[in-house]
Design a protein around this motif. Structure first.
Motif, PDB file in Angstrom:
ATOM      1  N   ILE A   3       0.861  -1.183   0.000  1.00 18.28           N
ATOM      2  CA  ILE A   3       0.000   0.000   0.000  1.00 18.28           C
ATOM      3  C   ILE A   3       0.895   1.230   0.000  1.00 18.28           C
ATOM      4  N   LEU A   4       0.663   2.124  -0.958  1.00 15.49           N
ATOM      5  CA  LEU A   4       1.471   3.318  -1.107  1.00 15.49           C
ATOM      6  C   LEU A   4       0.564   4.538  -1.187  1.00 15.49           C
ATOM      7  N   ILE A   5       0.912   5.614  -0.494  1.00 13.39           N
ATOM      8  CA  ILE A   5       0.159   6.870  -0.552  1.00 13.39           C
ATOM      9  C   ILE A   5       1.072   7.916  -1.172  1.00 13.39           C
ATOM     10  N   LYS A   6       0.561   8.626  -2.191  1.00  9.86           N
ATOM     11  CA  LYS A   6       1.382   9.690  -2.769  1.00  9.86           C
ATOM     12  C   LYS A   6       0.489  10.787  -3.345  1.00  9.86           C
ATOM     13  N   SER A  11      -3.863  18.944  -4.538  1.00  8.15           N
ATOM     14  CA  SER A  11      -5.144  18.536  -3.937  1.00  8.15           C
ATOM     15  C   SER A  11      -5.664  17.215  -4.493  1.00  8.15           C
ATOM     16  N   GLN A  12      -4.770  16.330  -4.883  1.00  7.19           N
ATOM     17  CA  GLN A  12      -5.175  15.005  -5.342  1.00  7.19           C
ATOM     18  C   GLN A  12      -4.162  13.981  -4.846  1.00  7.19           C
ATOM     19  N   TRP A  13      -4.662  13.018  -4.059  1.00  7.25           N
ATOM     20  CA  TRP A  13      -3.819  11.985  -3.463  1.00  7.25           C
ATOM     21  C   TRP A  13      -4.260  10.630  -3.964  1.00  7.25           C
ATOM     22  N   GLN A  14      -3.301   9.732  -4.066  1.00  8.87           N
ATOM     23  CA  GLN A  14      -3.591   8.404  -4.589  1.00  8.87           C
ATOM     24  C   GLN A  14      -3.083   7.342  -3.607  1.00  8.87           C
ATOM     25  N   VAL A  15      -3.936   6.355  -3.383  1.00 11.16           N
ATOM     26  CA  VAL A  15      -3.548   5.180  -2.616  1.00 11.16           C
ATOM     27  C   VAL A  15      -3.417   4.053  -3.626  1.00 11.16           C
ATOM     28  N   ARG A  16      -2.220   3.491  -3.710  1.00 11.02           N
ATOM     29  CA  ARG A  16      -1.977   2.381  -4.633  1.00 11.02           C
ATOM     30  C   ARG A  16      -1.958   1.079  -3.850  1.00 11.02           C
ATOM     31  N   ARG A  25      -9.350  13.443  -2.557  1.00  9.23           N
ATOM     32  CA  ARG A  25      -9.180  14.892  -2.646  1.00  9.23           C
ATOM     33  C   ARG A  25      -8.195  15.453  -1.634  1.00  9.23           C
ATOM     34  N   SER A  26      -7.863  14.670  -0.606  1.00 11.98           N
ATOM     35  CA  SER A  26      -6.939  15.176   0.408  1.00 11.98           C
ATOM     36  C   SER A  26      -6.092  14.032   0.972  1.00 11.98           C
ATOM     37  N   GLU A  27      -4.977  14.410   1.571  1.00 17.83           N
ATOM     38  CA  GLU A  27      -4.119  13.420   2.208  1.00 17.83           C
ATOM     39  C   GLU A  27      -4.854  12.763   3.379  1.00 17.83           C
TER      40      GLU A  27
END
Length: 57
Positions: A3-6, A11-16, A25-27
């Motif tokens: 699991i990766l957060i970047k 204003s756009q965050w992705q969890v892989r 939309r937020s961390e």
């Protein structure tokens, strides 16, 4: 599962999740999702007794 957060844009965050990505939309939203996911992944799980299911059918 890796699991990766970047941050991918302002204003756009992705969890892989391995090869899958979920955008937030937020961390804070991304981290809350990750906490919930990890809690569910690491929660104790019961393995169903398939021998009872086969006997009933």
């Amino acid at each position: 599962m890796k699991i990766l957060i970047k941050e991918v844009a302002k204003s756009q965050w992705q969890v892989r999740l391995d090869q899958h990505a979920v955008t937030f939309r937020s961390e804070a939203e991304a981290r809350a999702f990750t906490r919930t996911l990890e809690a569910r992944l690491y929660a104790p799980h019961q393995i169903p007794d398939l021998s009872q299911h086969r006997a009933a059918g």
